[in-house]
Design an enzyme around this catalytic site. Structure first.
Site, short mmCIF file in Angstrom:
data_model
loop_
_atom_site.label_atom_id
_atom_site.label_comp_id
_atom_site.label_asym_id
_atom_site.label_seq_id
_atom_site.Cartn_x
_atom_site.Cartn_y
_atom_site.Cartn_z
N CYS A 17 0.81 -1.21 0.00
CA CYS A 17 0.00 0.00 0.00
C CYS A 17 0.85 1.26 0.00
CB CYS A 17 -0.87 0.02 1.24
SG CYS A 17 -1.80 -1.48 1.46
N GLY A 43 -1.26 1.11 -4.91
CA GLY A 43 -2.50 0.42 -4.57
C GLY A 43 -3.68 1.03 -5.29
N ASN A 118 1.16 0.20 5.82
CA ASN A 118 1.76 -0.46 4.67
C ASN A 118 2.65 -1.57 5.21
OD1 ASN A 118 4.36 0.43 2.25
ND2 ASN A 118 3.01 -1.31 2.30
N GLY A 119 2.34 -2.79 4.84
CA GLY A 119 3.15 -3.89 5.33
C GLY A 119 2.28 -5.10 5.62
N CYS A 253 13.35 -3.91 1.93
CA CYS A 253 12.79 -4.70 0.81
C CYS A 253 13.43 -4.27 -0.50
CB CYS A 253 11.29 -4.52 0.72
SG CYS A 253 10.60 -5.24 -0.78
N TYR A 259 10.88 -2.92 -8.47
CA TYR A 259 9.60 -2.80 -9.15
C TYR A 259 8.66 -1.79 -8.53
CZ TYR A 259 4.79 -4.11 -10.34
OH TYR A 259 3.47 -4.08 -10.71
N SER A 300 7.21 -0.27 -16.12
CA SER A 300 7.94 -0.73 -14.95
C SER A 300 9.41 -1.02 -15.23
CB SER A 300 7.26 -1.95 -14.33
OG SER A 300 7.17 -3.00 -15.26
N ASP A 362 12.72 -6.74 -18.82
CA ASP A 362 11.62 -6.54 -17.88
C ASP A 362 12.20 -6.50 -16.47
OD1 ASP A 362 9.09 -6.05 -16.96
OD2 ASP A 362 8.17 -7.80 -17.88
N ASP A 363 11.43 -5.91 -15.54
CA ASP A 363 11.96 -5.78 -14.18
C ASP A 363 11.97 -7.11 -13.44
OD1 ASP A 363 9.25 -5.77 -12.41
OD2 ASP A 363 8.98 -4.72 -14.31
N CYS A 450 16.25 -7.44 2.62
CA CYS A 450 15.46 -8.67 2.53
C CYS A 450 15.52 -9.12 1.08
CB CYS A 450 14.00 -8.42 2.93
SG CYS A 450 12.98 -9.90 2.67
N CYS A 453 12.31 -13.40 -1.34
CA CYS A 453 11.59 -13.94 -2.50
C CYS A 453 12.56 -14.57 -3.51
CB CYS A 453 10.68 -12.91 -3.14
SG CYS A 453 11.43 -11.31 -3.41
P1 5GP Z 1 4.64 -12.30 -15.59
O1 5GP Z 1 5.40 -12.48 -16.85
O2 5GP Z 1 5.34 -12.91 -14.45
O3 5GP Z 1 3.23 -12.75 -15.76
O4 5GP Z 1 4.53 -10.75 -15.29
C1 5GP Z 1 5.68 -9.99 -15.11
C2 5GP Z 1 5.28 -8.56 -14.89
O5 5GP Z 1 4.64 -8.42 -13.60
C3 5GP Z 1 6.49 -7.64 -14.87
O6 5GP Z 1 6.37 -6.77 -15.96
C4 5GP Z 1 6.40 -6.87 -13.58
O7 5GP Z 1 6.49 -5.48 -13.83
C5 5GP Z 1 5.06 -7.20 -12.97
N1 5GP Z 1 5.16 -7.43 -11.51
C6 5GP Z 1 6.24 -7.73 -10.77
N2 5GP Z 1 5.96 -7.82 -9.47
C7 5GP Z 1 4.66 -7.57 -9.33
C8 5GP Z 1 3.78 -7.49 -8.18
O8 5GP Z 1 4.14 -7.69 -7.03
N3 5GP Z 1 2.48 -7.20 -8.47
C9 5GP Z 1 2.04 -6.97 -9.75
N4 5GP Z 1 0.77 -6.70 -9.94
N5 5GP Z 1 2.84 -7.03 -10.82
C10 5GP Z 1 4.14 -7.32 -10.63
FE1 SF4 Z 2 10.55 -7.52 -0.51
FE2 SF4 Z 2 10.91 -10.00 -1.54
FE3 SF4 Z 2 11.45 -9.49 1.04
FE4 SF4 Z 2 8.93 -9.49 0.15
S1 SF4 Z 2 10.33 -11.29 0.23
S2 SF4 Z 2 9.86 -7.98 1.57
S3 SF4 Z 2 9.17 -8.61 -1.92
S4 SF4 Z 2 12.49 -8.62 -0.76
MG MG Z 3 5.85 -4.70 -15.79
#
Ligand code: 5GP
Ligand code: SF4
Ligand code: MG
Length: 460
Positions: A17, A43, A118-119, A253, A259, A300, A362-363, A450, A453
């Site tokens: 958020c 959000g 937020n969290g 994070c 992203y 992004s 892509d990110d 962190c 992930c």
């Molecule tokens: P995918 O190919 O995995 O379906 O989608 C990748 C895209 O999801 C990337 O372009 C990235 O910007 C976006 N993305 C990355 N992390 C998140 C997230 O936590 N939430 C959302 N809604 N999109 C994300």
């Molecule tokens: Fe951020 Fe990934 Fe840690 Fe979640 S697990 S707080 S997205 S670094």
């Molecule tokens: Mg994207």
């Protein structure tokens, strides 16, 4: 490791958020509205503001985008006073729910208090269960209400001490703002997962997840709230800072840089643009490509793609155009149109792609479904080769601290090798930024991050 533990009960976890607060402005609610507007990317499910004139709290919130929720400008006449807090709610699909829209306000022995968060608390379920067994009745399914219940039970008679008492019982990530008729209180968890910043506009103090919310008001960025810091601003605009928690090793994070935050923001006292660009440069060093152009997946990955282009000398170009006017409820009646969701959002620029060897940066790749459709789109746009580059490591584990990542089964990198992912995407090559490479980038502040992930090393 999967998310089963977290999805027990009615909890909505992994919410992400934006928060905003202001103390000492004649236009507090209006400024909160603008701040939330700048933080909209954090959000889109719901938005709300609570203000105070020192006597009562005034609230307006609803599901929808900031602009929709505050469309009727008469709302600002109701949101009286010089102090306000606001929130943009992020939630995964299917859990859209008015009762969880923040701020959340309660009445208790000290009067009335409102909070935005937020969290994500990792022990919210146990705490809630315990309190329910003691007879507490919860109105919402959000973590924020758990914090407010703990606060209401705290023995002290001083609000900030009650907040400290409550927060000592919780684990996880929180950047929180509390508003009472007497004060605005801001606090960041001792690990520092989520950003929270202090700014100034004339005499007024401002708090926001990202500094882009200061820029939209012409306010000045002062500094971040330190991990574990609690700040109280009273009605006379005296600001007091406390460090009430035992110091913990930080867990900033890293995904905020990858992203979530806007590149024009400063978070953790650092420019997101600088870090994200360096991720692109490092990615280029690790995974160069013989290609004619570098493109991004707007918006992004724009910054990382520019960095990739700068490092390799391959020209950066705009090969995909994004439609910015997609409502959240866009309905495509023709279910049989292949890749409909991606077609709605992106369109290839054929003049740019035709006959080219294309690097697409892509990110991140989460499920891989969008990425796969994009590769097909870029090929149909005329690209001769498509080299996919990802400006973050492989996401193999879900996040418990506030970002929407699905269960491990849905995370493509937890199921497939890089070569298998390349084949699934139908890309000519695929390269991910390494974790070591990401953390080695010199623009990144030297604190502890962190990275759960990517490596499953959950800190709490
Ligand atoms: P995918 O190919 O995995 O379906 O989608 C990748 C895209 O999801 C990337 O372009 C990235 O910007 C976006 N993305 C990355 N992390 C998140 C997230 O936590 N939430 C959302 N809604 N999109 C994300
Ligand atoms: Fe951020 Fe990934 Fe840690 Fe979640 S697990 S707080 S997205 S670094
Ligand atoms: Mg994207």
């Amino acid at each position: 490791m999967n998310c089963v533990d977290c999805s027990i009960g009615q909890y909505k976890l992994r919410e992400h958020c934006g928060v905003f607060g202001i103390a000492g402005s004649r236009h507090a609610a209006l400024h909160a509205f603008r701040g939330l507007y700048a933080l909209q990317h954090r959000g889109q499910e719901g938005a709300g503001i609570v203000s105070t004139d020192g006597k009562s709290l005034y609230e307006h919130k609803n599901l929808g985008l900031v602009n929709e929720v505050f469309k009727d400008k008469r709302i600002f006449e109701k949101l009286k006073g010089t102090f306000a807090i606001g929130h943009n709610r992020y939630s995964t699909a299917g859990e859209t729910n008015y009762i969880n829209v923040q701020p959340i306000t309660i009445n208790f022995k000290m009067g009335v208090i409102s909070a935005v968060h937020n969290g994500n608390l990792t022990n919210a379920i146990q705490l809630k269960k315990g309190m329910e067994e003691d007879g507490s009745i919860f109105q919402t399914t959000s973590d924020t209400e758990v914090i407010l219940h703990l606060l209401a039970r705290a023995p002290s008679n001083e609000l900030y001490l009650m907040i400290i008492d409550a927060l000592k019982k919780i684990n996880g990530a929180y950047s929180l703002l509390f508003l009472s008729p007497e004060s605005l209180i801001a606090v960041r968890d001792p690990r520092g997962f989520r950003p929270l910043n202090i700014g100034k506009l004339g005499e007024a103090y401002i708090f926001a997840s990202e500094s882009c919310a200061f820029d939209i008001l012409g306010a000045e960025y002062i500094r971040q709230l330190e991990p574990g810091e609690l700040v109280v601003v009273d009605r006379n605009l005296n600001l007091q800072s406390f460090s009430p928690f035992p110091p913990r090793e930080n867990r900033i994070c890293i995904f905020e840089f990858i992203y979530f935050s806007r590149p024009d923001s400063t978070i953790f006292n650092t420019s997101v643009d600088k870090v994200r660009r360096s991720f692109g440069r490092q990615l280029a060093r690790e995974h160069p490509a013989s290609a004619d152009i570098v493109i991004s997946v707007p918006d992004s990955s724009n910054t990382a793609a520019v960095g990739y282009g700068q490092e390799t000398g391959i020209p950066y170009d705009h090969g995909l155009i994004r439609n910015h006017y997609i409502g959240r409820t866009f309905i495509m009646p023709e279910q049989d149109i292949r890749d409909a969701d991606v077609l709605i959002k992106y369109n290839p620029v054929r003049e740019v792609l035709k006959g080219k060897r294309v690097v697409v940066v892509d990110d991140s790749i989460v499920r891989g479904t969008t990425s796969r459709k994009l590769v097909r789109m870029i090929r149909q746009g005329g690209a001769r080769e498509v080299h996919f580059r990802v400006a973050s490591p492989q996401i193999k584990y879900p996040c418990f601290y506030g970002i929407d990542t699905p269960t491990s089964q849905e995370l493509i990198a937890s199921q497939k090798t890089v070569e298998e992912i390349r084949a699934y995407l139908d890309a000519d090559s695929l390269g991910y930024l390494s974790k070591e490479g990401m953390l080695s980038v010199k623009e990144l502040p030297s604190v502890q991050y962190c990275t759960a992930c990517f490596d499953g090393a959950y800190p709490v």
